[in-house]
Design a protein around this motif. Structure first.
Motif, mmCIF file in Angstrom:
data_model
loop_
_atom_site.group_PDB
_atom_site.id
_atom_site.type_symbol
_atom_site.label_atom_id
_atom_site.label_comp_id
_atom_site.label_asym_id
_atom_site.label_seq_id
_atom_site.Cartn_x
_atom_site.Cartn_y
_atom_site.Cartn_z
ATOM 1 N N PRO A 143 28.332 -0.441 9.327
ATOM 2 C CA PRO A 143 27.418 -1.249 8.497
ATOM 3 C C PRO A 143 27.754 -1.137 7.003
ATOM 4 N N ALA A 144 27.536 -2.242 6.284
ATOM 5 C CA ALA A 144 27.787 -2.254 4.830
ATOM 6 C C ALA A 144 26.842 -1.268 4.142
ATOM 7 N N SER A 145 27.392 -0.529 3.166
ATOM 8 C CA SER A 145 26.592 0.453 2.422
ATOM 9 C C SER A 145 27.382 0.876 1.188
ATOM 10 N N PRO A 146 26.714 1.526 0.197
ATOM 11 C CA PRO A 146 27.451 2.008 -0.973
ATOM 12 C C PRO A 146 28.603 2.959 -0.583
ATOM 13 N N SER A 147 28.386 3.757 0.463
ATOM 14 C CA SER A 147 29.426 4.694 0.899
ATOM 15 C C SER A 147 30.635 3.956 1.455
ATOM 16 N N ARG A 148 30.377 2.913 2.226
ATOM 17 C CA ARG A 148 31.492 2.129 2.779
ATOM 18 C C ARG A 148 32.294 1.483 1.646
ATOM 19 N N THR A 149 31.582 0.947 0.659
ATOM 20 C CA THR A 149 32.259 0.332 -0.500
ATOM 21 C C THR A 149 33.101 1.375 -1.226
ATOM 22 N N SER A 150 32.539 2.578 -1.413
ATOM 23 C CA SER A 150 33.271 3.644 -2.097
ATOM 24 C C SER A 150 34.515 4.066 -1.318
ATOM 25 N N LEU A 151 34.401 4.097 0.001
ATOM 26 C CA LEU A 151 35.569 4.441 0.826
ATOM 27 C C LEU A 151 36.674 3.401 0.653
#
Length: 325
Positions: free
Chosen positions: A305-313
């Motif tokens: 799922p999309a999330s700030p952590s996924r974007t940071s990764l």
């Protein structure tokens, strides 16, 4: 304006700060000599990429990071540091990240014992808290790293590494560690077995791309800090050279391998090998391989799922793949 590592780290900044404190405490010892060495190791740590992967992946499954994730990140750092201390002894290396290595300051015998101590600290941290799944993941990684190193040593004598063997080596030596960080992050957040495996595979693809990027630095594909030709001087067969040799006729292959085997740090011979690899399309081929693993990693990541952590990764991988040094 290019994004900085601090910007990328923002979603886990608090966790990383708390982890720092917990990790420093876990490194303390009643033995004065050991305590001095531990504080030296803590002070000269690098970018802490590995704990970052643990926390980012954990946050894909759970907003509030629990103690198991902090322990998982500490285990990763303890076991990784142990392997680095032992590596410096094996390689007879006096420096690591611009600082004196443990063996350079305290000699090999103490360095080996320090590595053993770090390993036991990591094992006990997990066992005392019943983190069996996390311990299993990391123990597998240490086994793979050792096997990869030994496979490379076995093949290095004859310089007969095929592309398949090269990928086996880097999958075990380098990618297994990032893969295990991601699996530890998922397991510590209570993810399902399928999601843990998906996270592990994501980390493996990232690790392969990272190592290939490192191999490209040896050919001076940008104005960078790492001296050009180090791998060739050390007789390490990496993908650009393996590809170039696969296209060479018998005589050329013999001449290039002779230059690698007998360069003795001779810059002229090393440069000849670099020029040959560039002329043979070895750089372009290797960049394609790196981008393929990069794309595969992003494809796996996009299933979470999309999330700030996924974007940071996504940003963290791009930052590492596109870095110039």
């Amino acid at each position: 304006m290019s994004i900085s590592l601090d910007d990328i780290q923002a979603p886990i900044a608090q966790e990383m700060e708390l982890f720092e404190k917990k990790f420093r405490t876990s490194m303390k010892s009643k033995v004065l000599l050991l305590d001095r060495i531990m504080s030296y190791i803590v002070k000269r740590k690098g970018k802490q990429m590995r704990p970052m992967f643990v926390f980012f992946i954990a946050k894909l499954f759970k907003d509030n990071i629990g103690e198991a994730t902090y322990r998982g990140a500490a285990l990763v750092e303890l076991l990784h540091t142990a392997t680095l201390v032992h590596d410096d002894v094996v390689d007879d290396a006096n420096y690591r990240r611009g600082f004196f290595s443990v063996n350079a300051l305290w000699k090999n015998k103490i360095a080996v014992l320090v590595g053993d101590y770090l390993l036991s600290k990591g094992l006990l941290l997990s066992l005392q808290n019943d983190d069996f799944e996390i311990l299993k993941i990391m123990s597998n990684a240490v086994r793979e790293m050792s096997e990869g190193e030994l496979l490379q040593m076995e093949k290095a004598r004859r310089l007969d590494i095929t592309e398949e063997v090269y990928f086996d080596i880097i999958r075990q030596k380098t990618a297994s560690l990032i893969a295990s960080c991601c699996a530890v992050g998922a397991a510590s957040a209570g993810a399902s077995a399928d999601d843990i495996e998906k996270a592990r595979l994501f980390g493996e693809k990232v690790g392969l791309a990272f190592q290939i990027k490192d191999d490209l630095f040896d050919y001076g594909t940008a104005e960078i800090g790492k001296p050009v030709g180090i791998d060739i001087k050390e007789k390490k067969m990496t993908l650009p050279l393996i590809f170039a040799l696969s296209k060479a006729d018998w005589l050329t292959k013999r001449r290039v391998i002779y230059n690698v085997k007998n360069n003795n740090g001779n810059n002229k011979r090393v440069q000849e090998v670099i020029d040959y690899v560039k002329k043979s399309g070895g750089i372009e081929y290797t960049v394609q391989a790196m981008n393929r693993f990069y794309a595969e990693a992003l494809a796996i990541l996009s299933t979470f799922p999309a999330s700030p952590s996924r974007t940071s990764l996504e940003q963290l991988i791009a930052y590492t793949i596109e870095r110039e040094k």
